[in-house]
Scaffold this motif. Structure first.
Motif, PDB file in Angstrom:
ATOM      1  N   GLU A  68      -8.554   8.545  16.276  1.00 20.10           N
ATOM      2  CA  GLU A  68      -7.934   9.259  17.278  1.00 20.10           C
ATOM      3  C   GLU A  68      -6.484   8.989  17.138  1.00 20.10           C
ATOM      4  OE1 GLU A  68      -8.739   9.432  21.126  1.00 20.10           O
ATOM      5  OE2 GLU A  68     -10.700   9.484  21.131  1.00 20.10           O
ATOM      6  N   VAL A  69      -6.147   7.763  16.842  1.00 19.10           N
ATOM      7  CA  VAL A  69      -4.665   7.545  16.415  1.00 19.10           C
ATOM      8  C   VAL A  69      -4.021   8.166  15.291  1.00 19.10           C
ATOM      9  CG1 VAL A  69      -2.985   5.720  15.539  1.00 19.10           C
ATOM     10  CG2 VAL A  69      -4.616   4.993  17.412  1.00 19.10           C
ATOM     11  N   ASN A  70      -4.922   8.278  14.245  1.00 20.16           N
ATOM     12  CA  ASN A  70      -4.404   9.193  13.209  1.00 20.16           C
ATOM     13  C   ASN A  70      -4.185  10.555  13.370  1.00 20.16           C
ATOM     14  OD1 ASN A  70      -4.675   6.695  11.856  1.00 20.16           O
ATOM     15  ND2 ASN A  70      -6.394   7.471  10.490  1.00 20.16           N
ATOM     16  N   ASP A  71      -5.107  11.160  14.138  1.00 13.81           N
ATOM     17  CA  ASP A  71      -4.917  12.558  14.622  1.00 13.81           C
ATOM     18  C   ASP A  71      -3.979  12.786  15.510  1.00 13.81           C
ATOM     19  OD1 ASP A  71      -7.520  13.117  13.224  1.00 13.81           O
ATOM     20  OD2 ASP A  71      -8.873  13.092  15.064  1.00 13.81           O
ATOM     21  N   TYR A  72      -3.646  11.700  16.368  1.00 11.40           N
ATOM     22  CA  TYR A  72      -2.395  11.800  17.298  1.00 11.40           C
ATOM     23  C   TYR A  72      -1.214  12.028  16.390  1.00 11.40           C
ATOM     24  CZ  TYR A  72       1.190  10.184  20.181  1.00 11.40           C
ATOM     25  OH  TYR A  72       2.388   9.919  20.869  1.00 11.40           O
ATOM     26  N   LEU A  73      -1.147  10.950  15.627  1.00 13.96           N
ATOM     27  CA  LEU A  73       0.292  10.937  14.564  1.00 13.96           C
ATOM     28  C   LEU A  73       0.260  12.197  13.585  1.00 13.96           C
ATOM     29  CD1 LEU A  73       0.087   7.216  13.889  1.00 13.96           C
ATOM     30  CD2 LEU A  73       1.603   8.400  15.330  1.00 13.96           C
ATOM     31  N   ASP A  74      -0.913  12.625  13.127  1.00 15.97           N
ATOM     32  CA  ASP A  74      -0.766  13.991  12.480  1.00 15.97           C
ATOM     33  C   ASP A  74      -0.372  15.105  13.168  1.00 15.97           C
ATOM     34  OD1 ASP A  74      -1.736  12.569  10.126  1.00 15.97           O
ATOM     35  OD2 ASP A  74      -3.716  13.152  10.541  1.00 15.97           O
ATOM     36  N   GLU A  75      -0.867  15.255  14.562  1.00 14.95           N
ATOM     37  CA  GLU A  75      -0.214  16.015  15.294  1.00 14.95           C
ATOM     38  C   GLU A  75       1.071  15.938  15.819  1.00 14.95           C
ATOM     39  OE1 GLU A  75      -0.643  19.545  17.841  1.00 14.95           O
ATOM     40  OE2 GLU A  75      -2.040  18.730  16.398  1.00 14.95           O
ATOM     41  N   CYS A  76       1.572  14.801  15.859  1.00 14.64           N
ATOM     42  CA  CYS A  76       3.013  14.569  16.001  1.00 14.64           C
ATOM     43  C   CYS A  76       3.920  15.232  14.614  1.00 14.64           C
ATOM     44  CB  CYS A  76       3.619  13.180  16.223  1.00 14.64           C
ATOM     45  SG  CYS A  76       3.038  12.475  17.945  1.00 14.64           S
ATOM     46  N   ALA A  77       3.310  14.958  13.650  1.00 12.65           N
ATOM     47  CA  ALA A  77       4.033  15.231  12.443  1.00 12.65           C
ATOM     48  C   ALA A  77       4.146  16.758  12.416  1.00 12.65           C
ATOM     49  CB  ALA A  77       3.219  14.650  11.005  1.00 12.65           C
ATOM     50  N   THR A  78       3.366  17.461  12.943  1.00 10.35           N
ATOM     51  CA  THR A  78       3.657  19.026  13.038  1.00 10.35           C
ATOM     52  C   THR A  78       4.957  19.824  13.955  1.00 10.35           C
ATOM     53  OG1 THR A  78       2.230  19.457  15.065  1.00 10.35           O
ATOM     54  CG2 THR A  78       1.044  19.423  12.940  1.00 10.35           C
ATOM     55  N   GLN A  79       5.544  18.632  14.448  1.00  6.90           N
ATOM     56  CA  GLN A  79       6.781  19.333  15.283  1.00  6.90           C
ATOM     57  C   GLN A  79       7.757  19.256  14.149  1.00  6.90           C
ATOM     58  OE1 GLN A  79       7.507  17.540  18.902  1.00  6.90           O
ATOM     59  NE2 GLN A  79       5.398  16.640  19.200  1.00  6.90           N
ATOM     60  N   VAL A  80       8.448  20.357  14.162  1.00  7.36           N
ATOM     61  CA  VAL A  80       9.528  20.653  13.346  1.00  7.36           C
ATOM     62  C   VAL A  80      10.897  20.254  14.032  1.00  7.36           C
ATOM     63  CG1 VAL A  80       8.667  22.342  11.854  1.00  7.36           C
ATOM     64  CG2 VAL A  80       9.467  23.145  14.080  1.00  7.36           C
ATOM     65  N   VAL A  81      10.901  19.105  14.261  1.00  6.36           N
ATOM     66  CA  VAL A  81      12.165  18.527  15.023  1.00  6.36           C
ATOM     67  C   VAL A  81      12.471  17.264  14.542  1.00  6.36           C
ATOM     68  CG1 VAL A  81      12.112  19.935  17.164  1.00  6.36           C
ATOM     69  CG2 VAL A  81      10.991  17.645  17.096  1.00  6.36           C
ATOM     70  N   LEU A  82      13.621  16.637  14.777  1.00  4.49           N
ATOM     71  CA  LEU A  82      13.902  15.368  14.301  1.00  4.49           C
ATOM     72  C   LEU A  82      13.327  14.276  15.251  1.00  4.49           C
ATOM     73  CD1 LEU A  82      17.707  15.769  13.284  1.00  4.49           C
ATOM     74  CD2 LEU A  82      15.833  15.404  11.770  1.00  4.49           C
ATOM     75  N   LEU A  83      13.174  14.426  16.559  1.00  2.00           N
ATOM     76  CA  LEU A  83      12.732  13.712  17.116  1.00  2.00           C
ATOM     77  C   LEU A  83      11.574  14.165  18.015  1.00  2.00           C
ATOM     78  CD1 LEU A  83      16.042  12.355  19.055  1.00  2.00           C
ATOM     79  CD2 LEU A  83      14.628  11.340  17.299  1.00  2.00           C
TER      80      LEU A  83
END
Length: 348
Positions: free
Chosen positions: A240-255
């Protein structure tokens, strides 16, 4: 007539002598102090809870006798002796399904005390381990006017004060139980001698089994069963943590919004930021502050950012292509039906 009278007198004398001899033999064996305790131990060995309770004159409370599997009649208890010990704790472990195996029962010592009581010691094998218990008994009248009756001076009961940390569920000799409160020592009344393998196994939790032996009448035994997160729980949270972080990495913003990593910049970005996870946090779980919760402590991790930036000083363009270190922490809550709720813990 005189000869017949003499003959019958001899026969009657022999019968009386034989009867007296039989009474003496029976009183020194079956109806002796050792024989009385052996009968009690034999009932335990057969897992005959009703007979063990009857022999030791232990009367269970009505509410327990009505619902247990021990087969004993329900009668009120007094407030002294066995009754006071029964009132001191839960009776959940006083059932055949939780009894131990008892083999090789042997009387090894007998002492007649100055007050007329007798102390007997028996060796036995309790759940595969050589053990012994000492009991003090006293005369309690006779049966049929000739055979000695006995009773325990100290009831063959003990209190096991069991603390189950991080859960309320445990098993004892294969039977399942629930402690009355979370994290507190719970007193359980058990028969002497008893031995219990206490453990916990569930979908997401486990505990290394502990052995608890009760071989001293009237004593209190303390035991602690530490329940921890099992491999399935750690793996589930890691996914779940890995999936959550992978989802975060799809955002095309600096923050990235609602995410534990980001990279502020003073220069202007030229291309869309590209995030990936360089190092996922290694999940480990410790008990949370509330019942049914587990915490992944603050753990190091790293994301990777690639983006072209233009300097606000000279207008030159360069590529930022680096790992960005961050930390993260998560709270895991055990939900009904073996579900886990994983929520990120943001620093204050």
């Amino acid at each position: 007539m005189r000869r017949e009278l003499v003959t019958w007198s001899i026969v009657l004398g022999l019968i009386i002598a034989a009867f007296i001899t039989t009474v003496l033999i029976v009183n020194s064996t079956l109806f002796s102090a050792g024989g009385f305790v052996r009968s009690y131990l034999g009932a335990l060995a057969r897992h005959d809870m009703a007979s063990a309770l009857q022999i030791s004159d232990i009367q269970l409370p009505e509410e327990f006798g009505a619902s247990s599997d021990d087969g004993a009649g329900a009668t009120p208890i007094d407030t002294t002796g066995a009754g006071s010990m029964l009132l001191a704790g839960s009776h959940d472990l006083l059932r055949p399904s939780a009894l131990s195996t008892l083999d090789d029962i042997e009387l090894v010592d007998r002492t007649i005390n100055a007050d007329g009581t007798e102390t007997v010691t028996f060796d036995f094998v309790l759940d595969g381990t050589a053990s012994s218990s000492t009991f003090t008994v006293e005369r309690d009248g006779t049966s049929f006017g000739v055979f000695a009756d006995w009773k325990f001076v100290t009831p063959p009961l003990e209190i096991v004060r069991l603390t189950v940390t991080n859960s309320q569920e445990f098993s004892a000799n294969g039977s399942e139980f629930v402690t009355p409160s979370f994290g507190a020592a719970a007193p359980y009344v058990v028969l002497t001698p008893s031995s219990f393998e206490i453990s916990h196994t569930s979908a997401f939790l486990k505990a290394d089994p502990i052995m608890v032996s009760a071989v001293e009448p009237g004593a209190t035994v303390r035991a602690n069963l530490e329940v921890v997160a099992n491999e399935a729980m750690v793996s589930h949270v890691q996914r779940e943590v890995n999936d959550y972080l992978d989802e975060c990495a799809t955002q095309v913003v600096l923050l990235p919004t609602g995410c534990p990593f980001g990279q502020p910049m003073s220069n202007r970005i030229v291309t869309s930021p590209e995030w990936s996870i360089a190092n996922y946090p290694a999940v480990s779980l410790v008990p949370g502050s509330e019942a049914g919760t587990w915490l992944m402590p603050t753990t190091d991790a790293a994301a990777h950012l690639k983006v072209d930036v233009r300097s606000i000083f000279d207008g030159s363009v360069s590529t930022f292509d680096q790992d960005v270190d961050f930390t993260s922490s998560y709270l895991v809550t055990l939900m009904p039906d073996d579900e886990l709720l994983v929520t990120e813990q943001f620093p204050n």
